[in-house]
Each structure stands twice: as C-alpha cells, then as structure tokens.
Write a protein that holds these residues in place. Structure first.
Motif, mmCIF file in Angstrom:
data_model
loop_
_atom_site.group_PDB
_atom_site.id
_atom_site.type_symbol
_atom_site.label_atom_id
_atom_site.label_comp_id
_atom_site.label_asym_id
_atom_site.label_seq_id
_atom_site.Cartn_x
_atom_site.Cartn_y
_atom_site.Cartn_z
ATOM 1 N N PRO A 1 0.813 -1.222 0.000
ATOM 2 C CA PRO A 1 0.000 0.000 0.000
ATOM 3 C C PRO A 1 0.842 1.265 0.000
ATOM 4 C CG PRO A 1 -0.862 -1.565 1.594
ATOM 5 C CD PRO A 1 0.408 -2.164 1.061
ATOM 6 N N ALA A 2 2.012 1.234 0.638
ATOM 7 C CA ALA A 2 2.845 2.446 0.691
ATOM 8 C C ALA A 2 3.283 2.876 -0.703
ATOM 9 C CB ALA A 2 4.067 2.200 1.573
ATOM 10 N N VAL A 3 3.478 1.904 -1.596
ATOM 11 C CA VAL A 3 3.897 2.240 -2.957
ATOM 12 C C VAL A 3 2.774 2.989 -3.669
ATOM 13 C CG1 VAL A 3 4.529 1.283 -5.204
ATOM 14 C CG2 VAL A 3 5.562 0.373 -3.121
ATOM 15 N N THR A 4 1.560 2.445 -3.577
ATOM 16 C CA THR A 4 0.427 3.153 -4.176
ATOM 17 C C THR A 4 0.332 4.559 -3.581
ATOM 18 O OG1 THR A 4 -0.700 1.029 -4.290
ATOM 19 C CG2 THR A 4 -2.023 2.969 -4.741
ATOM 20 N N GLY A 5 0.502 4.636 -2.274
ATOM 21 C CA GLY A 5 0.422 5.933 -1.608
ATOM 22 C C GLY A 5 1.414 6.926 -2.175
ATOM 23 N N SER A 6 2.637 6.481 -2.397
ATOM 24 C CA SER A 6 3.634 7.427 -2.911
ATOM 25 C C SER A 6 3.368 7.764 -4.366
ATOM 26 C CB SER A 6 5.047 6.858 -2.722
ATOM 27 O OG SER A 6 5.327 5.917 -3.725
ATOM 28 N N ARG A 7 2.718 6.844 -5.071
ATOM 29 C CA ARG A 7 2.401 7.127 -6.482
ATOM 30 C C ARG A 7 1.390 8.260 -6.631
ATOM 31 N NH1 ARG A 7 2.228 1.058 -9.295
ATOM 32 N NH2 ARG A 7 4.503 0.783 -9.283
ATOM 33 N N TYR A 8 0.458 8.374 -5.684
ATOM 34 C CA TYR A 8 -0.477 9.514 -5.766
ATOM 35 C C TYR A 8 0.319 10.824 -5.840
ATOM 36 C CZ TYR A 8 -4.052 6.225 -3.957
ATOM 37 O OH TYR A 8 -4.896 5.174 -3.754
ATOM 38 N N GLY A 9 1.317 10.927 -4.964
ATOM 39 C CA GLY A 9 2.132 12.147 -4.951
ATOM 40 C C GLY A 9 2.905 12.337 -6.249
ATOM 41 N N ILE B 1 -7.789 16.774 -19.110
ATOM 42 C CA ILE B 1 -9.223 16.571 -18.865
ATOM 43 C C ILE B 1 -9.393 15.111 -18.450
ATOM 44 C CG2 ILE B 1 -11.548 16.794 -19.832
ATOM 45 C CD1 ILE B 1 -10.358 18.527 -22.064
ATOM 46 N N LYS B 2 -9.607 14.894 -17.155
ATOM 47 C CA LYS B 2 -9.635 13.526 -16.635
ATOM 48 C C LYS B 2 -11.082 13.062 -16.464
ATOM 49 C CE LYS B 2 -7.037 14.578 -13.003
ATOM 50 N NZ LYS B 2 -6.102 14.465 -11.840
ATOM 51 N N ALA C 1 -8.044 7.100 -5.624
ATOM 52 C CA ALA C 1 -7.236 7.749 -6.660
ATOM 53 C C ALA C 1 -7.857 9.090 -7.050
ATOM 54 C CB ALA C 1 -7.131 6.835 -7.882
ATOM 55 N N LEU C 2 -9.163 9.098 -7.212
ATOM 56 C CA LEU C 2 -9.849 10.329 -7.624
ATOM 57 C C LEU C 2 -9.751 11.390 -6.525
ATOM 58 C CD1 LEU C 2 -10.739 8.532 -9.931
ATOM 59 C CD2 LEU C 2 -13.114 9.267 -9.592
ATOM 60 N N ALA C 3 -9.754 10.942 -5.269
ATOM 61 C CA ALA C 3 -9.673 11.907 -4.169
ATOM 62 C C ALA C 3 -8.246 12.412 -3.984
ATOM 63 C CB ALA C 3 -10.178 11.267 -2.879
ATOM 64 N N HIS C 4 -7.274 11.532 -4.124
ATOM 65 C CA HIS C 4 -5.884 11.918 -3.883
ATOM 66 C C HIS C 4 -5.287 12.740 -5.030
ATOM 67 C CE1 HIS C 4 -5.658 8.852 -0.593
ATOM 68 N NE2 HIS C 4 -4.898 9.809 -0.085
ATOM 69 N N CYS C 5 -5.814 12.540 -6.218
ATOM 70 C CA CYS C 5 -5.254 13.244 -7.388
ATOM 71 C C CYS C 5 -6.355 14.115 -7.979
ATOM 72 C CB CYS C 5 -4.735 12.242 -8.409
ATOM 73 S SG CYS C 5 -3.513 11.114 -7.709
ATOM 74 N N PRO D 1 -5.488 18.600 -11.716
ATOM 75 C CA PRO D 1 -6.791 19.107 -12.135
ATOM 76 C C PRO D 1 -7.925 18.130 -11.779
ATOM 77 C CG PRO D 1 -5.543 18.333 -14.044
ATOM 78 C CD PRO D 1 -4.616 18.291 -12.872
ATOM 79 N N PRO D 2 -9.148 18.623 -11.769
ATOM 80 C CA PRO D 2 -10.250 17.819 -11.233
ATOM 81 C C PRO D 2 -10.636 16.639 -12.124
ATOM 82 C CG PRO D 2 -11.119 19.796 -12.274
ATOM 83 C CD PRO D 2 -9.612 19.935 -12.290
ATOM 84 N N TRP D 3 -11.236 15.674 -11.513
ATOM 85 C CA TRP D 3 -11.841 14.558 -12.234
ATOM 86 C C TRP D 3 -13.279 14.906 -12.583
ATOM 87 C CZ3 TRP D 3 -10.144 10.102 -14.313
ATOM 88 C CH2 TRP D 3 -8.848 9.684 -13.965
#
Lengths: 280, 280
Positions: B149-157, B174-175, B223-227, B230-232
């Motif tokens: 999970p930590a890897v996914t977490g760092s990928r958001y950043g 445009i996501k 993913a949508l909340a962390h990134c 620009p907005p989803w």
C-alpha cells in the motif's frame, strides 16, 4: 486480383520507367460516376471498411501478425492530410497508427534514414497511415543536392530490402502517390493566401519548392520506378472527391484480399452466460 | 467557468472524499434532452470542435506550446474505446495522439511507472487521448496486492507532481472517469457472449475482475480523491449517447477557454499572390 479492381487500373507496372506526365491528375479512372455518385459509394464502403478493420484487429489479438500500412506521398497541397482524415473517418482510430513525417530532427539525422520509420510501423492488427514516409529521403536530398547521387541510389536498394522484410513480417504496404497538377497547386496556394483562417498554412518556402517542380517530378519518377515492389498506385489528385474515393477503395480491396477472421475463442458461451447470471 | 458549464456539473470538488455510489451511472446531468436531442447537439458541436482543434494546431506551428490531454478511465466495457472513436469523429486525426495503455510490458516494468506515459504525451498543438493511463498503476496493483500500500500511496504524490509539471508546460488535462454500473457491465458482457462477432472480446478473466468490483470502486475513489488537481469528471456511462455527448462537451468547453488563435504570418498576401500568378 479481379480485372475490374481499382488496383489493376492505378498500379504502376513493375520494371518499366515511370512517366508521370502520361498520367492525367484530373482523371477519375474507375470512379462509380461523378462527384455525387462517388461520395455515395465512399459512404457505402465505410461500413465494410470498418468491419474488415475490426476483424483485422480481432485477429491480431489472437496472434495473427498481419497489418496494413498506407503510405501517402505527394507534392505540397496534394491532400495527404485530407486523405488521412477521410480514410480514418471510416475506421476505428484506436486501431490506427498515424504518423506525419516532418523534416528530420537532429537526432533522427544521427541515425540511418529508416530508423525513425521503423518506430512508427503498425503493430499486428493495426492499420498504419504515413503522411510522407521513408520516400522523402530519396526526394528532398536528391532535389536539393544534400547528398551525392550515389547515396540516393543506395537508398533505393535499402528501401526495397526494408519493404521486403515488412512483407515477410505480415505488413501489406499500400503505396499511394497523390498526383497533383502544377496548375491545381497554384489554385490551392492562392486559396491559402486569400483566406485569413488558412494563411498560416502558407509558407514562402512553398514557392521555392514550386520552382523545383520538374526536379521533384523526376525524383518521384525514379523513386517509383526503383521501388516498384510492392507496386505504387498513382492517384489523380486534382479532384479531392476522386482522391478520397480511390484511396478508400484501394484500402478496401487489400483488406478484402487479406480477409481476416474473428477469432473463435475456445469457451462455452452457455457456461459463462450462466456464471454471469448467477453471480451474486 | 460559467455556472451552466458541464464542467461545473460533473467535476469532483477537490479536497473531499469521493463516494461513487452517490453518483447515478444512468443519470444524464446537463444533457440538452434525451437521446435524440443529445445526438443532434453532439453533431452541432462537431463543427466548433473541429475549428478549435485546427486553431490549436495552427497556434502550435507558431510556437504556442498549449495542448490538451483527455484521460479516459473506467471499468471494462465502460466504453473507453467507443468514446475515443466518437470524439475523434469530430476531429482531424492527424492532430491527435491516441494511445491505449495495456498491461505493462517487461521493458516498461523496468522503468518507473510514468516512463511509458511520458513517451505518449501530446506535442504542442495536439489533442492527446489516453485510453487508460498512469492511473492504472494505482488501481490494478492495489486491488491485486501486487505492490505494498505504501507504494500506491507514494504514487499519488508522483502523479500530482507529474500533472502539475504538465500543466506548467501548457497541457490542459481533462480527466474523465466513465462511471458504469455493475448491472450494465453484466448486460454488456452477456452481449459479447451472445454475438459471434463480439465473442472474441470476451475474456474469462473479465469475470475474475468483476468479482473484485467493490475493491476497484474503492481504489478509484482513493485515486480520484488523492489526485484531484486538475479535477476529475465523473461521467455517467450506462447510456452511451450521454457518455459520448458529455465527453465531447467537456472537450469543447476546455478548448473554448483556451481560445487558440490562428497565427498571423508576417507576409504580404498581395505580393505572394502576384508571384504565384506571374511565375512561368
């Protein structure tokens, strides 16, 4: 190949010198009629093209390595971009790989002239479309004396080797020369100047290239004659509706001959149906 | 942004948790009417989209670095490919860069997860379309426990940094999340099984993925909340006509805001007109 195939009408016979002046850029060989009838026929072709493309793509997902590469060459304003747009209009763009080759970059010039071409080749199941191609490298450098004639000469052989390798790897190459008249190019350049929303497309260098028109025609004649397998198709391009119809038709005839098949997955639809309907 | 913009209706507000269950996949927010009216409206949009795209491309030839990247994400059968086809139908494909991301290859896995994405970015003046994207790398590996999970977490950043860099370099991102219901996916999978010409699209593994539906929805929500910048945009995708209309409309609104201009070349049209008309 059926005698009445457009391929039969437009292909240059291999092993013979090419005389572009003998081809009328305003002709409409094989057209199903005038503009109206040809547009209607192109519309009808669209459905079959789309289905054949889907079958090609589907077969590709199951290991069929076959694919198609449409190469478009022609003088400025001959309508390479317009042809891409028209042909793609019939297809699913996700299964297409389009590339417009520009003047080579510094990095590209550090490699052999086919290096950048290989990177853009269609993958199995795809239809590739090249707006300009490796043929630029036996045209511009020759006309502008950027390389000695011997280099252009050896490139013909390299192109033939390259295209034979492609064929052996399942690539059906459809090489189209969009044959425009000097007069029609003048009209199209004038139109670019006259319309404020088209003026950005006008480059003063276009006029310089135009002065080299006879040298370009000659360079094309040599390239088309030296690299005649697979054959070149000379597409009269003064009439846009004919040009679009003809390229679509050539693509259709080649795809029909390939006759790709939908893979038949080894699964029992009834079993999976049941699983889908009974899952919680 | 105008209040009545579709962007306003579909965007996820940044900084808030995402609850996909609160979004109805069969809704049609902002649609100009039912299916018939929306198809007609999409048709009308086409002309403006084509012109805006040409202006974007033209500006790109004169040094404007701006470009657009449409990112499509969604569960299997949510219609990413169909959306690409629909949107491209309005555009000149030569100015588009489409890429469908598959499961990473061995070579791609040897690089950081953004490596393969960077290679497919649109160039200045282009409209890029991603069918799947770098977001796959915070979905599949998380759901299938392929990385901690930590890897996914760092990928958001890393994604946020990457997307900020893109924005600073002139990329309008445009996501779009194509939001499909579990029931509608079942119907679409059943249709694939029932039609012999569609059966090749059915993969037994689709059923395995389906069993992980709740885990995928949760991974998407994170993913949508962390990134969120620009907005989803959450696009209800149970109705194809709405999905197509909405994505086209979002693209139109973004292009209108960019408002690219045709370059005004510094040349005297009259002078070049004369040269063209007096050349021998």
């Amino acid at each position: 190949m059926a005698k009445r195939d457009l391929r039969h009408l437009l292909r240059l016979p291999p092993g013979e010198p090419v005389d572009l002046a003998a081809h009328d850029p305003a002709a409409t060989p094989g057209a199903p009629g005038g503009k109206h009838a040809s547009l209607a026929d192109a519309e009808r072709m669209g459905k079959e093209l789309a289905e054949l493309q889907e079958r090609l793509w589907a077969a590709g997902t199951a290991g069929d390595r076959r694919r198609v590469l449409l190469v478009l060459q022609g003088m400025d304003t001959s309508g390479k971009g317009g042809t891409v747009k028209h042909v793609i209009g019939h297809l699913n763009p996700s299964g297409c790989r389009i590339h417009a080759f520009k003047a080579p970059t510094a990095e590209e010039l550090r490699h052999d002239f086919l290096w950048r071409v290989r990177k853009e080749l269609p993958r199995p199941g795809e239809i590739g479309i090249f707006d300009r191609s490796h043929y630029e490298d036996v045209l511009v450098p020759r006309v502008r004396h950027l390389v000695p004639p011997a280099v252009t000469g050896s490139r013909y052989g390299q192109i033939n080797d390259f295209e034979r390798t492609l064929a052996e790897d399942g690539v059906t190459l459809i090489k189209c020369f969009l044959h425009l008249s000097y007069e029609e190019q003048r009209r199209r350049l004038l139109r670019r100047l006259d319309r404020p929303d088209k003026r950005w497309k006008f480059a003063p260098s276009d006029i310089g290239e135009r002065a080299l028109w006879p040298a370009y025609q000659e360079a094309y004649e040599l390239a088309l004659a030296h690299c005649a397998t697979p054959p070149w198709y000379v597409i009269p391009a003064d009439r846009k509706w004919y040009r679009n119809w003809a390229v679509g038709r050539l693509l259709l005839e080649h795809l029909r001959e390939l006759d790709p098949k939908y893979p038949q997955p080894r699964l029992d639809p009834a079993e999976w149906r049941k699983r889908l309907l009974t899952e919680t």
